[in-house]
Design an enzyme around this catalytic site. Structure first.
Site, PDB file in Angstrom:
ATOM      1  N   HIS A  60       0.846  -1.193   0.000  1.00 18.28           N
ATOM      2  CA  HIS A  60       0.000   0.000   0.000  1.00 18.28           C
ATOM      3  C   HIS A  60       0.882   1.242   0.000  1.00 18.28           C
ATOM      4  O   HIS A  60       2.100   1.161   0.180  1.00 18.28           O
ATOM      5  CB  HIS A  60      -0.978  -0.001   1.174  1.00 18.28           C
ATOM      6  CG  HIS A  60      -0.347   0.059   2.528  1.00 18.28           C
ATOM      7  ND1 HIS A  60       0.431  -0.954   3.038  1.00 18.28           N
ATOM      8  CD2 HIS A  60      -0.390   1.010   3.499  1.00 18.28           C
ATOM      9  CE1 HIS A  60       0.827  -0.650   4.260  1.00 18.28           C
ATOM     10  NE2 HIS A  60       0.349   0.558   4.560  1.00 18.28           N
ATOM     11  N   ASP A  64       5.863   4.233   5.104  1.00 23.10           N
ATOM     12  CA  ASP A  64       6.695   3.229   5.760  1.00 23.10           C
ATOM     13  C   ASP A  64       6.652   1.886   5.050  1.00 23.10           C
ATOM     14  O   ASP A  64       7.180   0.888   5.563  1.00 23.10           O
ATOM     15  CB  ASP A  64       6.314   3.074   7.236  1.00 23.10           C
ATOM     16  CG  ASP A  64       4.864   2.671   7.456  1.00 23.10           C
ATOM     17  OD1 ASP A  64       4.029   2.961   6.581  1.00 23.10           O
ATOM     18  OD2 ASP A  64       4.564   2.077   8.515  1.00 23.10           O
ATOM     19  N   HIS A 140      -7.489  -1.544   5.346  1.00 23.99           N
ATOM     20  CA  HIS A 140      -6.681  -0.536   6.030  1.00 23.99           C
ATOM     21  C   HIS A 140      -7.232   0.842   5.648  1.00 23.99           C
ATOM     22  O   HIS A 140      -8.265   0.950   4.992  1.00 23.99           O
ATOM     23  CB  HIS A 140      -5.210  -0.705   5.625  1.00 23.99           C
ATOM     24  CG  HIS A 140      -4.244   0.071   6.446  1.00 23.99           C
ATOM     25  ND1 HIS A 140      -4.337   0.183   7.809  1.00 23.99           N
ATOM     26  CD2 HIS A 140      -3.140   0.809   6.078  1.00 23.99           C
ATOM     27  CE1 HIS A 140      -3.343   0.926   8.246  1.00 23.99           C
ATOM     28  NE2 HIS A 140      -2.613   1.325   7.217  1.00 23.99           N
ATOM     29  N   HIS A 268       5.872  -5.364  12.281  1.00 25.18           N
ATOM     30  CA  HIS A 268       5.253  -4.040  12.216  1.00 25.18           C
ATOM     31  C   HIS A 268       4.921  -3.524  13.616  1.00 25.18           C
ATOM     32  O   HIS A 268       3.847  -2.992  13.878  1.00 25.18           O
ATOM     33  CB  HIS A 268       4.005  -4.059  11.323  1.00 25.18           C
ATOM     34  CG  HIS A 268       3.616  -2.708  10.798  1.00 25.18           C
ATOM     35  ND1 HIS A 268       2.733  -1.886  11.454  1.00 25.18           N
ATOM     36  CD2 HIS A 268       3.992  -2.037   9.692  1.00 25.18           C
ATOM     37  CE1 HIS A 268       2.560  -0.771  10.766  1.00 25.18           C
ATOM     38  NE2 HIS A 268       3.335  -0.835   9.688  1.00 25.18           N
TER      39      HIS A 268
END
Length: 301
Positions: A60, A64, A140, A268
């Site tokens: 995506h 980051d 998300h 993560h």
């Protein structure tokens, strides 16, 4: 199949941790998965050959997970790359990267192909004779996919003792591996089942990046050998996970249990916590076979 973690921490780079990026090696193929800031340095630290990376998968368009991409593409040019490079990522990634290259007057000297994704359903995005890669639609704050990497079933394995017993010449080995029977010079027919063993079971790896807890993709990752999934927060910060559309370690473990995966790798991590061991401890209360990703760590799948 080997997995090298280049970075596995959330949000921002630090002097001692890196945001998300990893390299998966399957059947002598290297796949780069996400490409945060610092990925080039981590590739060098882990002695990964730049020239072997021909396919990059971006989950995506949060920084980051892809802010290192244009830098890596530019470095490939400086290194006089000739191989084609394929980038798989959300719609918009082509415009972003080409705009940066345009205003830097730094177009590549090699073919750069973008495979932009927009489907909310799982789809095959890469396939060759040994590997198949499909998307895992996630939920998300922006359009996001995970990726499922699967080996294809390989050749049957030679039963060396039987092969030597019948003095079968090497020129017949590939046909035997392909499942064919063999007729000896005296007319004796040897069935393939007597000459070979079953192929090594193909392995599978599911990479699930940023997502709120959802069971919508359970069927896609069912029974995989290894699941890597984000676990940004601990259960005590479930309210933050819901607000930012991330998972807790406990929720990630619940996904692993319900999908009956063989191994779970957590990553993560939010940097608010003093130790990543806390994530393993929490997940282990739900799912037993839990491992912690960390920068530079290598997993053999």
């Amino acid at each position: 199949m080997n997995l090298t973690i280049l970075g596995c921490y959330a949000a921002t780079p630090r002097t001692f941790t890196n945001p998300t990026s990893q390299v998966l090696e399957i059947k002598n193929r290297l796949f780069l998965i996400d490409c945060a800031e610092g990925t080039q340095v981590q590739l060098r630290k882990n002695k990964v050959k730049f020239s072997k990376i021909n396919h990059i998968f971006i989950s995506h368009l949060h920084g980051d997970h892809f802010f290192g991409l244009v830098g890596l593409i530019s470095t490939f040019t400086l290194l006089n790359r000739e191989n084609d490079l394929h980038v798989y990522g959300p719609k918009g990634i082509k415009e972003i990267i080409l705009l940066q290259l345009k205003y830097a007057n730094s177009y590549t000297g090699y073919n750069l192909y973008f495979n932009e994704l927009s489907s909310d359903a799982s789809e095959i995005v890469f396939e060759d004779e040994k590997v198949i890669v499909s998307t895992i639609p996630l939920k998300h704050r922006v359009y996001t996919n995970g990726f499922l990497f699967r080996e294809k079933i390989g050749d049957r394995r030679l039963n060396v003792d039987v092969i030597q017993q019948h003095q079968i010449e090497t020129c017949y080995f590939q046909n035997i591996k392909n499942g064919k029977d063999i007729t000896l010079d005296d007319g004796t027919l040897l069935k393939n089942e007597a000459l070979t063993f079953e192929p090594i079971p193909p392995k599978s790896y599911a990479y699930c990046s940023d997502t709120v807890y959802t069971e919508s993709y359970l069927s896609l990752i069912e029974n995989v050998d290894v699941l890597y999934q984000e676990s940004t927060f601990l259960d005590s910060e479930t309210h933050l996970a819901e607000k930012t559309m991330h998972c807790t370690a406990k929720q990630t473990a619940q996904i692993a249990a319900k999908a009956n995966v063989k191994q779970l790798i957590l990553g993560h991590y939010s940097t608010r916590y003093d130790s990543i061991e806390l994530f393993r401890e929490e997940a282990a209360t739900v799912f037993p076979n839990v491992h912690l990703a960390d920068d530079g760590k290598v997993f053999e799948i």
